[in-house]
Design a protein around this motif. Sequence first.
Motif, short mmCIF file in Angstrom:
data_model
loop_
_atom_site.label_atom_id
_atom_site.label_comp_id
_atom_site.label_asym_id
_atom_site.label_seq_id
_atom_site.Cartn_x
_atom_site.Cartn_y
_atom_site.Cartn_z
N TRP A 1 6.25 107.02 34.38
CA TRP A 1 5.98 107.81 33.19
C TRP A 1 5.89 109.29 33.58
CZ3 TRP A 1 1.39 110.65 32.32
CH2 TRP A 1 1.29 111.25 31.05
N THR B 1 4.24 112.69 27.58
CA THR B 1 4.17 112.23 26.19
C THR B 1 3.77 113.40 25.29
OG1 THR B 1 3.65 109.92 26.71
CG2 THR B 1 2.93 110.73 24.56
N TYR C 1 7.32 106.15 21.12
CA TYR C 1 6.01 105.62 21.43
C TYR C 1 5.36 105.16 20.13
CZ TYR C 1 1.34 105.49 23.70
OH TYR C 1 0.11 105.12 24.21
N GLY D 1 -0.65 99.02 15.68
CA GLY D 1 -0.75 97.61 16.03
C GLY D 1 -0.66 97.35 17.51
N GLY D 2 -0.97 98.33 18.29
CA GLY D 2 -0.83 98.24 19.74
C GLY D 2 -0.27 99.55 20.22
N ARG D 3 0.08 99.62 21.47
CA ARG D 3 0.70 100.83 22.00
C ARG D 3 1.86 100.38 22.88
NH1 ARG D 3 -4.97 103.57 24.12
NH2 ARG D 3 -5.97 103.76 22.07
N TYR D 4 3.02 100.93 22.65
CA TYR D 4 4.18 100.48 23.41
C TYR D 4 5.35 101.41 23.15
CZ TYR D 4 4.63 98.31 18.77
OH TYR D 4 4.64 98.09 17.42
N PHE D 5 6.33 101.36 24.07
CA PHE D 5 7.56 102.12 23.93
C PHE D 5 8.61 101.16 23.38
CE2 PHE D 5 6.55 105.20 27.72
CZ PHE D 5 5.43 105.63 27.04
N ASP D 6 8.87 101.25 22.07
CA ASP D 6 9.70 100.21 21.47
C ASP D 6 11.19 100.50 21.50
OD1 ASP D 6 8.79 100.86 17.94
OD2 ASP D 6 9.30 102.21 19.60
N TRP E 1 14.29 102.92 23.59
CA TRP E 1 14.62 103.78 24.71
C TRP E 1 16.04 104.30 24.56
CZ3 TRP E 1 11.61 103.63 29.61
CH2 TRP E 1 10.45 102.86 29.51
N TYR F 1 8.30 94.82 29.92
CA TYR F 1 9.68 95.24 29.71
C TYR F 1 10.61 94.47 30.64
CZ TYR F 1 7.38 99.17 27.44
OH TYR F 1 6.58 99.95 26.62
N LEU G 1 11.77 96.37 25.54
CA LEU G 1 10.42 95.86 25.26
C LEU G 1 10.47 94.37 24.94
CD1 LEU G 1 7.37 96.43 24.63
CD2 LEU G 1 8.10 96.83 22.26
N LEU H 1 -1.13 101.20 28.64
CA LEU H 1 -1.18 102.36 27.74
C LEU H 1 -2.61 102.56 27.25
CD1 LEU H 1 1.53 100.39 26.91
CD2 LEU H 1 2.17 102.65 26.11
#
Lengths: 120, 107
Positions: A47, A50, A99, A103-108, A110, B36, B46, B91
Amino acid sequence: EVQLVESGGGLVQPGGSLRLSCAASGFTFNSYAMSWVRQAPGKGLEWVSTISGTGGSTYYADSVKGRFTISRDNSKNTLYLQMNSLRAEDTAVYYCAKYNIGGGRYFDFWGQGTLVTVSS
Amino acid sequence: DIQLTQSPSFLSASVGDRVTITCRASQGISSYLAWYQQKPGKAPKLLIYAASTLQSGVPSRFSGSGSGTEFTLTISSLQPEDFATYYCQQLNSYPITFGQGTRLEIK
């Protein structure tokens, strides 16, 4: 359909600068934080930075703090990474990622990545 | 910084096998853990978020569990397209960190 398209990579000498761009489409850009993640050749994911949806908050890895600047232009749906004082160890494929914090945290999503090579 | 340690780093398995990858965090991260999949030359994809929620479109043979400091990714019956490298990501707090990766190869 969400699309993230990076550009701006290339060969640069140590100590040089480069600006990466990530053009976003298919979602309400200013509603989402965005991130940069890099991957050195043959290595894992790291990472980098952000930025919040408004651009008011930014976060950096220690390895790039003070040298890289993340920014966004919500009128152009574009994310940027200004990279200064580049070092050989910055050589990597750079990905931008959406990002999602709901409902959560994630990189959906790319992008396909852009290669930065720092070498003389 | 929160460190994530994946085990194993390398896994050799056959089509149809059930495999489990573990990700341990150096401190509690609640359920802010994502998984991932990455294939050579491609961007990460993901699979799982919030430790156990399957991302839309991901086959149900993938599942995740855990909370706090220990998490697992399970593939119930390996398919040929599952041979790839898998990464966990926390995260919970900045800096966001990734595990070192688990390379899954065909036996």
